[in-house]
Enzyme design. Structure first.
Site, short mmCIF file in Angstrom:
data_model
loop_
_atom_site.label_atom_id
_atom_site.label_comp_id
_atom_site.label_asym_id
_atom_site.label_seq_id
_atom_site.Cartn_x
_atom_site.Cartn_y
_atom_site.Cartn_z
N HIS A 168 85.47 29.61 30.77
CA HIS A 168 85.99 30.26 31.89
C HIS A 168 85.05 30.20 32.96
O HIS A 168 84.89 30.96 34.01
CB HIS A 168 86.31 31.85 32.06
CG HIS A 168 87.41 31.78 30.76
ND1 HIS A 168 88.67 31.71 30.99
CD2 HIS A 168 87.17 32.10 29.40
CE1 HIS A 168 89.48 32.24 29.83
NE2 HIS A 168 88.24 32.20 28.91
N SER A 289 71.35 14.12 53.90
CA SER A 289 72.26 14.63 55.06
C SER A 289 71.68 14.18 56.49
O SER A 289 70.36 14.48 56.60
CB SER A 289 72.63 15.99 54.93
OG SER A 289 72.84 16.63 56.12
N LYS A 295 68.76 18.61 52.21
CA LYS A 295 69.87 18.21 51.34
C LYS A 295 69.80 16.84 50.35
O LYS A 295 69.15 15.97 50.78
CB LYS A 295 71.27 17.80 52.01
CG LYS A 295 71.81 19.10 52.84
CD LYS A 295 72.50 20.17 51.58
CE LYS A 295 73.58 19.75 51.10
NZ LYS A 295 74.88 19.77 51.81
N GLU A 302 80.36 12.34 43.00
CA GLU A 302 81.45 12.81 43.96
C GLU A 302 82.37 11.76 44.08
O GLU A 302 83.61 11.94 43.97
CB GLU A 302 80.87 13.43 45.03
CG GLU A 302 80.14 14.71 44.87
CD GLU A 302 79.57 15.11 46.22
OE1 GLU A 302 80.12 16.17 46.88
OE2 GLU A 302 78.46 14.49 46.92
#
Ligand code: ARG
Length: 469
Positions: A168, A289, A295, A302
Site C-alpha cells: 500500500h 528544467s 531539477k 517517465e
C-alpha cells in the site's frame, strides 16, 4: 509519407492487376491504399521468401534453372539497391511486394513475371510478417537477456542493502534491495518464456495458401518451409492467409513486458525524488528544467512509462482490426503492420535503454536504511518473537500494536524502546528481543527459498545466472 517514396506519374491502372480495369485508380486512392510507406521494411524478408519460392518452383519444374538463377540474381541486386538507399519506391505500385516484383521484371524481363506463379500477395505478406517478427523476437530476447544480466549484477552488489519493502506504499518490512531487483528479474524471465512460446506458433509457413484456396500448381510447401527455416506449415489455406493470432500474441507479450518496465519505471521515478532519494540516476539519463535550475528529471523511466500506453493501444488496434473480418484475406489486414512495427521499435528501444541504465543506478544505502528505521518495519518480527515465547499470533499482534502506538506517541522506533518499556506490554519480552528488532536481524531471519535474507538473495542470483546461460 516518407520522402524517398516517390509518387509515380503512372496514369494507367496498376500493371500487376490492371487487366480488367478501364479507368486508372483515383490519385488519392492510390496514396490511401498504398502500404509501401511502411511495409518497405519487410523488403529483406520479402526477398528471402521470393528466393525460397523460386528455388522450390525450379525444383518442381515450374521454372528452368536459368530462370531461377536470373530471379535470384535480380533479387539480390534489388536488396543491394535497397540497402544502399538507391531503390526508387513507387506509391503507384502500392506495396513492397509489387515494388520489388516490378523492379525485378525491369531488370530481368520475362523470368521476373514468372516469380508469382503459385502464390498471391496474401500468402506472401503473411509469410513476410512472420519472418520479420521471428527475427525481431530473437533481437528482443537478446535485449531481455542483457537487462536481466544488469539486474543480476546490481542485485549482487546490493544483496545486503536494506530498504523498506512496501505494501500500500506504506513501509511494511525490511527487504534487501537485491531482492527487490530480483523481483524484476523474475518478471523478465516469464516475459522471455512468453516470447519463446509465441515464437513457436509464429514459426509456421502460410506460403502455398495462395490467395485463399491453395494453388493448382504442383508446389512443394515442405521444401519452401525448410528453405525458410519454418518449423511447420499452416494447414488450412483460409487460415494461413488470414491468421494474425501470432501478431496479437506478440503484442500481448509486448504489453506485459511494457507493464513490467512501467512498474519498474514508476519505482525509479519515486525513488529518485528528493523525498525518497533511495537511488541516484546519472546525469546522462536525466534532463534539467528550462525554468527550475534545481531539477533533475528522470525522463527515461517517465518515457518508458508513457510508451506503455502506446503499446497497449497497438494491442487494442490489432484485436479490433481482426474482430469483424470474414474469412479470408481482407484489405483491413494491411492495417496490421504499423501497430506491429511500432511495438517492435518501441519495445526494443525501451529494453535497450533499461539495459543501459540499470548498471548506472546508484543505491543510496544510508537513505534507504534510515527510511526503513522510521516505519516500524520490524513490528511483525516482534509479533513472531512473542509467538515463539508462547503467545497466540492474534494476541501477539495486539501486544505489538500497542507497542507501536506507544512508540509513535514517544517518537521512538521499536528498537529504540528500552527493555522496561517493552515489558510494559508483555513481560515475556527479554533482552534477546533486540536481536530481532534490528533491521539486519529482521532481514536475515527470513532465510528460506524465495525470501529476502542476503543469503537467499545470493543463492537466487547464483541459480539465475546458471539458468540464463
Ligand atoms: N499490402 C497488402 C497488405 O499489407 C498486401 C496484400 C494485398 N493483397 C491484396 N489482395 N490486395 O496486406
Amino acid at each position: 509519407m516518407t520522402n524517398n517514396t516517390q509518387n509515380s506519374n503512372q496514369t494507367q491502372a496498376n500493371q500487376s492487376w490492371g487487366g480488367r480495369f478501364s479507368e486508372p485508380t483515383d490519385e488519392f486512392v492510390k496514396i490511401f491504399g498504398a502500404s509501401v510507406f511502411f511495409d518497405k521494411i519487410l523488403a529483406p524478408y520479402d526477398i528471402q521468401g521470393s528466393i525460397a519460392h523460386a528455388t522450390m518452383l525450379q525444383e518442381v519444374g515450374l521454372l528452368t534453372e536459368d530462370e531461377k538463377n536470373q530471379i535470384i540474381k535480380g533479387l539480390e541486386q534489388i536488396l543491394a539497391e535497397i540497402n544502399a538507399d538507391e531503390f526508387e519506391w513507387s506509391v503507384a505500385l502500392e506495396d513492397v511486394h509489387m515494388n520489388i516484383e516490378s523492379r525485378l521484371t525491369k531488370l530481368i524481363g520475362n523470368a521476373g513475371k514468372k516469380l508469382h506463379t503459385g502464390r498471391s500477395r496474401n500468402d506472401q505478406v503473411a509469410t513476410d510478417i512472420r519472418l520479420y517478427l521471428r527475427d525481431q523476437v530473437d533481437d528482443i530476447l537478446a535485449e531481455i537477456n542483457r537487462l536481466q544480466i544488469a539486474l543480476l549484477d546490481l542485485a549482487e552488489q546490493e544483496a545486503s542493502t536494506i530498504l523498506p519493502g512496501f505494501t500500500h506504499l506504506q513501509a511494511a518490512q525490511p527487504i534487501s534491495f537485491g531482492h527487490h531487483m530480483m523481483a524484476y528479474f523474475e518478471m523478465l524471465s516469464r516475459d522471455a518464456e512468453r516470447l519463446v512460446d509465441t515464437r513457436k506458433r509464429m514459426n509456421s509457413m502460410p506460403l502455398g495458401s495462395a490467395a485463399l484456396a491453395g494453388t493448382t500448381y504442383p508446389i512443394n510447401r515442405e521444401r519452401t518451409a525448410q528453405l525458410l527455416g519454418f518449423e511447420r506449415i499452416c494447414l488450412n489455406s483460409l487460415d494461413g492467409v488470414s491468421d494474425r493470432d501470432f501478431a496479437i500474441e506478440f503484442l500481448s507479450a509486448a504489453s506485459i513486458i511494457m507493464m513490467h518496465l512501467s512498474r519498474f519505471s514508476e519505482e525509479l521515478i519515486l525513488w529518485s525524488s528528493a523525498q525518497f532519494h533511495f537511488i541516484e540516476l546519472p546525469d546522462s539519463f536525466c534532463t534539467g528544467s528550462s525554468i527550475m535550475p534545481q531539477k533533475k528529471n528522470p525522463d527515461v523511466p517517465e518515457l518508458v512509462r508513457g510508451k506503455t500506453g502506446r503499446v497497449y493501444g497497438n494491442l487494442t488496434s490489432m484485436l479490433t482490426i481482426m474482430k469483424s473480418q470474414p474469412l479470408a484475406y481482407n484489405k483491413d489486414n494491411q492495417e496490421d503492420k504499423e501497430p506491429l512495427f511500432d511495438t517492435v521499435d518501441t519495445l526494443k528501444a525501451c529494453l535497450r535503454v533499461f539495459a543501459d541504465m540499470v548498471p548506472t543506478i546508484e543505491a543510496q544505502r544510508d537513505t534507504m536504511y534510515n527510511s526503513c528505521k522510521k516505519g516500524y518495519t520490524t513490528a511483525t518480527d516482534l509479533a513472531d518473537y512473542l509467538v515463539n515465547k508462547g503467545l497466540a499470533f492474534r494476541d501477539a499482534h495486539e501486544v505489538v500494536g500497542k507497542s507501536v502506538s506507544y512508540g509513535i506517541e514517544h517518537q521512538k522506533d521499536l528498537a529504540e524502546l528500552s527493555l522496561e518499556e517493552l515489558q510494559l506490554f508483555d513481560d515475556r519480552i527479554e533482552n534477546d528481543v533486540f536481536d530481532i528488532l534490528s533491521l539486519e536481524g529482521s532481514l536475515c531471519a527470513r532465510d528460506h527459498l524465495g525470501a529476502t535474507s542476503p543469503n537467499q538473495v545470493k543463492k537466487a542470483i547464483k541459480a539465475a545466472r546458471k539458468k540464463l546461460i
